[in-house]
Motif scaffolding. Structure first.
Motif, PDB file in Angstrom:
ATOM      1  N   ASN A   1       0.700  -1.174  -0.115  1.00  0.00           N
ATOM      2  CA  ASN A   1      -0.004   0.020  -0.201  1.00  0.00           C
ATOM      3  C   ASN A   1       0.820   1.667   0.143  1.00  0.00           C
ATOM      4  OD1 ASN A   1      -2.646  -1.322   0.079  1.00  0.00           O
ATOM      5  ND2 ASN A   1      -2.530  -1.439   2.198  1.00  0.00           N
ATOM      6  N   LEU A   2       2.218   1.303  -0.842  1.00  0.00           N
ATOM      7  CA  LEU A   2       2.887   2.570  -0.394  1.00  0.00           C
ATOM      8  C   LEU A   2       2.117   3.436  -1.503  1.00  0.00           C
ATOM      9  CD1 LEU A   2       5.746   3.581  -0.131  1.00  0.00           C
ATOM     10  CD2 LEU A   2       6.401   2.176  -2.052  1.00  0.00           C
ATOM     11  N   ASP A   3       1.455   3.138  -2.277  1.00  0.00           N
ATOM     12  CA  ASP A   3       0.293   4.435  -3.237  1.00  0.00           C
ATOM     13  C   ASP A   3      -0.530   4.854  -2.284  1.00  0.00           C
ATOM     14  OD1 ASP A   3      -1.086   2.583  -2.563  1.00  0.00           O
ATOM     15  OD2 ASP A   3      -2.465   2.559  -4.416  1.00  0.00           O
ATOM     16  N   ASP A   4      -0.344   4.985  -1.038  1.00  0.00           N
ATOM     17  CA  ASP A   4      -1.675   5.724  -0.152  1.00  0.00           C
ATOM     18  C   ASP A   4      -1.418   6.204   1.487  1.00  0.00           C
ATOM     19  OD1 ASP A   4      -3.861   6.674   1.893  1.00  0.00           O
ATOM     20  OD2 ASP A   4      -4.845   5.104   0.338  1.00  0.00           O
ATOM     21  N   ARG A   5      -0.827   7.033   1.955  1.00  0.00           N
ATOM     22  CA  ARG A   5       0.243   7.242   3.239  1.00  0.00           C
ATOM     23  C   ARG A   5      -0.760   6.745   4.198  1.00  0.00           C
ATOM     24  NH1 ARG A   5      -0.357  14.209   4.526  1.00  0.00           N
ATOM     25  NH2 ARG A   5      -2.562  14.086   4.403  1.00  0.00           N
ATOM     26  N   ASP A   6      -1.816   6.878   3.947  1.00  0.00           N
ATOM     27  CA  ASP A   6      -2.756   7.182   5.278  1.00  0.00           C
ATOM     28  C   ASP A   6      -2.922   4.634   5.390  1.00  0.00           C
ATOM     29  OD1 ASP A   6      -3.499   8.622   6.571  1.00  0.00           O
ATOM     30  OD2 ASP A   6      -4.380   9.026   4.758  1.00  0.00           O
ATOM     31  N   ARG A   7      -2.755   4.165   4.159  1.00  0.00           N
ATOM     32  CA  ARG A   7      -2.868   2.907   3.904  1.00  0.00           C
ATOM     33  C   ARG A   7      -1.957   1.872   4.154  1.00  0.00           C
ATOM     34  NH1 ARG A   7      -4.663   1.180  -0.135  1.00  0.00           N
ATOM     35  NH2 ARG A   7      -5.734  -1.343   0.693  1.00  0.00           N
ATOM     36  N   TYR A   8      -0.298   2.838   3.998  1.00  0.00           N
ATOM     37  CA  TYR A   8       1.199   1.990   4.346  1.00  0.00           C
ATOM     38  C   TYR A   8       0.811   0.831   5.156  1.00  0.00           C
ATOM     39  CZ  TYR A   8       6.369   1.632   3.335  1.00  0.00           C
ATOM     40  OH  TYR A   8       6.999   1.366   3.273  1.00  0.00           O
ATOM     41  N   TYR A   9       1.634   0.303   5.049  1.00  0.00           N
ATOM     42  CA  TYR A   9       2.302  -0.959   6.367  1.00  0.00           C
ATOM     43  C   TYR A   9       2.876  -0.527   7.081  1.00  0.00           C
ATOM     44  CZ  TYR A   9       2.598  -5.082   7.925  1.00  0.00           C
ATOM     45  OH  TYR A   9       2.970  -6.657   8.428  1.00  0.00           O
ATOM     46  N   TYR A  10       3.160   0.608   7.002  1.00  0.00           N
ATOM     47  CA  TYR A  10       4.283   1.175   8.475  1.00  0.00           C
ATOM     48  C   TYR A  10       2.750   2.009   9.127  1.00  0.00           C
ATOM     49  CZ  TYR A  10       8.642  -1.872   7.487  1.00  0.00           C
ATOM     50  OH  TYR A  10       9.350  -2.770   6.695  1.00  0.00           O
ATOM     51  N   LYS A  11       2.307   2.666   8.948  1.00  0.00           N
ATOM     52  CA  LYS A  11       1.521   3.707   9.486  1.00  0.00           C
ATOM     53  C   LYS A  11       0.985   2.208  10.879  1.00  0.00           C
ATOM     54  CE  LYS A  11      -2.279   6.674   9.770  1.00  0.00           C
ATOM     55  NZ  LYS A  11      -3.432   7.521   9.351  1.00  0.00           N
ATOM     56  N   ARG A  12       0.331   1.715  10.670  1.00  0.00           N
ATOM     57  CA  ARG A  12       0.207   0.813  11.943  1.00  0.00           C
ATOM     58  C   ARG A  12       1.117   0.999  12.629  1.00  0.00           C
ATOM     59  NH1 ARG A  12       0.551  -3.933  12.760  1.00  0.00           N
ATOM     60  NH2 ARG A  12       0.806  -4.639  10.960  1.00  0.00           N
ATOM     61  N   VAL A  13       2.305   0.260  12.226  1.00  0.00           N
ATOM     62  CA  VAL A  13       3.680  -0.840  12.538  1.00  0.00           C
ATOM     63  C   VAL A  13       4.236   0.813  13.829  1.00  0.00           C
ATOM     64  CG1 VAL A  13       5.950  -0.946  12.392  1.00  0.00           C
ATOM     65  CG2 VAL A  13       4.181  -1.937  11.349  1.00  0.00           C
ATOM     66  N   TYR A  14       4.479   2.053  12.997  1.00  0.00           N
ATOM     67  CA  TYR A  14       4.990   3.209  13.893  1.00  0.00           C
ATOM     68  C   TYR A  14       4.125   4.202  15.157  1.00  0.00           C
ATOM     69  CZ  TYR A  14       8.108   4.416   9.749  1.00  0.00           C
ATOM     70  OH  TYR A  14       9.112   3.923   8.598  1.00  0.00           O
ATOM     71  N   LEU A  15       2.852   3.306  14.779  1.00  0.00           N
ATOM     72  CA  LEU A  15       2.013   3.780  15.134  1.00  0.00           C
ATOM     73  C   LEU A  15       1.486   2.769  16.521  1.00  0.00           C
ATOM     74  CD1 LEU A  15      -1.011   5.531  13.544  1.00  0.00           C
ATOM     75  CD2 LEU A  15       0.314   6.222  14.791  1.00  0.00           C
ATOM     76  N   GLY A  16       2.301   1.775  16.449  1.00  0.00           N
ATOM     77  CA  GLY A  16       2.382   0.956  17.263  1.00  0.00           C
ATOM     78  C   GLY A  16       2.835   0.167  17.905  1.00  0.00           C
ATOM     79  N   CYS A  17       4.104   0.698  17.924  1.00  0.00           N
ATOM     80  CA  CYS A  17       5.587   1.695  18.438  1.00  0.00           C
ATOM     81  C   CYS A  17       5.483   2.322  19.731  1.00  0.00           C
ATOM     82  CB  CYS A  17       6.535   2.341  17.673  1.00  0.00           C
ATOM     83  SG  CYS A  17       7.603   0.894  16.896  1.00  0.00           S
ATOM     84  N   VAL A  18       4.887   3.634  19.395  1.00  0.00           N
ATOM     85  CA  VAL A  18       4.150   4.508  19.970  1.00  0.00           C
ATOM     86  C   VAL A  18       2.881   3.769  21.133  1.00  0.00           C
ATOM     87  CG1 VAL A  18       2.286   6.843  20.379  1.00  0.00           C
ATOM     88  CG2 VAL A  18       3.753   6.107  18.151  1.00  0.00           C
ATOM     89  N   ARG A  19       2.519   2.940  21.348  1.00  0.00           N
ATOM     90  CA  ARG A  19       1.245   2.328  21.935  1.00  0.00           C
ATOM     91  C   ARG A  19       2.115   1.485  23.006  1.00  0.00           C
ATOM     92  NH1 ARG A  19      -4.130   2.290  22.141  1.00  0.00           N
ATOM     93  NH2 ARG A  19      -3.468   4.202  22.242  1.00  0.00           N
ATOM     94  N   ALA A  20       2.814   0.939  22.104  1.00  0.00           N
ATOM     95  CA  ALA A  20       3.959  -0.104  23.527  1.00  0.00           C
ATOM     96  C   ALA A  20       4.648   1.679  24.013  1.00  0.00           C
ATOM     97  CB  ALA A  20       5.097  -0.067  22.269  1.00  0.00           C
TER      98      ALA A  20
END
Length: 431
Positions: free
Chosen positions: A253-272
């Motif tokens: 999903n690199l074509d969409d900044r809101d759906r790109y795979y790493y958005k959930r990953v980066y926010l998951g680190c903040v959640r940790a």
């Protein structure tokens, strides 16, 4: 049996910190400057030597190539080493960057390889990736959206991993889009307040064992996975996911900044981080993050996103200046703009998305002390890309350049030095 399979799987995936195995035939490529550093325009000479049983091997057939790292070679030659050594004029670079000499020798039908990379004013390397005008606003909104979601922490004790001093749990937290974020949490058993370490992972799909040894020394530790799946399953599950549903995840999903795979990953680190700072056992102040490769990237990214991180220790950060290839030089892992990936990803929407996720733009926000470590011979995370991020960090920083010959791996002394630094900061409050 299950315990044995887990241990074997863990050993299988220590790829980002493992020292290469010893080779029967060794090819040493040596630059003529002891620090491997040159000024732009200054010539470099390489000495190529082939050894077997620690003795120069005469008559070996040798091929070498020289050029900017990850680019087409500007010089190449095939020759026979009469005396086992060859002096080579490597040329120079007119701008800041890295010049690499790769040598291969055919001995008894097997190919052996060695390389060395000369640096030209690496502290002057500048990023190529775009810094979006709304970068800060984009991530502020993402974090605000995350904050509206309850943490809903669920802890499962893992009795077989607990020690006399530490309780070990599988932890999972609620993340964006109804996903979960999993990791191995270790908490000292003795009542008290403790500093905390968040370890973020290198690339791949695997289980995790947890930072139990560090917890035994008096730290709360949390080692996370990024894929929203439990981190204690049978090894075959991760193998199947890596070859199937999660194959190619760094570009999903690199074509969409809101759906790109790493958005959930980066926010998951903040959640940790949300979870760690809310623990009653946390000392309220001393929180550090560490990791290598993708984990090196996530260490910098999490620190840029979250001011609650006070120290970071990052090895060879991936996802750094990934657009370098579009500007005629090496870009960072996952090399989305070179080779077979170029035609698919070289589109305006995909290039634009990278600006919101590249380590460079998070590095600009890192204000706290950090220690960094990588070698010049890294072919997975090219040093050009890593310096592009390192050079824009405004906070106190130290790059350990004692391990120049390392590739995408570390010496035991290197990791020990790094972890001792991080634990010292956390125990002493940075004083």
């Amino acid at each position: 049996m299950k315990r044995l399979l887990l241990i074997l799987c863990l050993f299988r995936f220590v790829d980002l910190a493992a020292q290469p195995s010893e080779r029967f035939v060794k090819i040493l490529v040596t630059p003529d400057h002891a620090d491997w550093l040159y000024k732009p325009g200054e010539p470099v000479k390489f000495m190529i030597s082939v050894y077997r049983n620690n003795v120069l091997l005469k008559g070996a057939k040798l091929h070498y190539e020289i050029g900017p790292e990850k680019m087409e070679p500007t010089k190449k030659e095939t020759t026979t080493l009469k005396d086992g050594t060859l002096a080579v004029d490597g040329g120079t670079m007119k701008t800041a960057g890295f010049l690499r000499c790769i040598a291969t020798a055919d001995v008894d039908g097997k190919e052996y390889r060695g390389l060395t990379t000369a640096g030209f004013a690496p502290d002057q390397i500048k990023p190529t990736v775009e810094n979006p005008a709304d970068f800060q606003a984009f991530w502020d909104k993402a974090k605000a959206d995350l904050a509206k979601i309850p943490i809903d922490a669920r802890m499962t004790l893992l009795p077989e991993r607990c020690t006399e001093l530490t309780n070990v749990y599988q932890l999972n937290l609620q993340n964006i889009n109804g996903s979960r974020f999993y990791g191995i949490l270790c908490i000292p058993k003795k009542e008290g307040k403790y500093p905390a370490i968040l370890r973020v992972p290198g690339a791949g799909v695997r289980p995790y064992n947890g930072m139990i040894a560090e917890a035994d020394k008096g730290f709360i530790t949390l080692e996370v996975g990024i894929h929203g799946i439990p981190v204690t399953m049978e090894p075959v599950v991760y193998d199947n996911l890596a070859r199937g549903a999660l194959n190619g995840y760094p570009m999903a999903n690199l074509d969409d900044r809101d759906r790109y795979y790493y958005k959930r990953v980066y926010l998951g680190c903040v959640r940790a981080v949300d979870f760690l700072v809310g623990m009653p056992q946390f000392d309220g102040q001393n929180l550090g993050v560490t990791g290598g490769s993708q984990g090196g990237a996530l260490s910098i990214i999490t620190t840029g996103l979250d001011s609650r991180i006070k120290w970071l220790a990052a090895y060879y950060p991936a996802l750094s200046d990934v657009t370098g290839y579009l500007h005629g030089r090496a870009g960072g892992w996952p090399h989305m703009f070179t080779g077979d990936n170029l035609a698919y990803n070289n589109k305006p929407d995909r290039i634009k998305t990278t600006g919101y996720y590249d380590v460079v733009n998070f590095a600009r926000l890192v204000k706290v002390p950090g220690r960094y470590s990588w070698g010049y011979n890294d072919e997975v995370c090219p040093p050009t890309s890593m310096y592009a991020a390192y050079n824009v960090i405004p906070g106190p920083k130290e790059l350990d350049t004692a391990y120049l010959d390392t590739g995408h791996w570390t010496y035991p002394e290197q990791t020990e030095k790094m972890m001792n630094w991080l634990m010292t900061q956390l125990k002493g409050g940075g004083k």
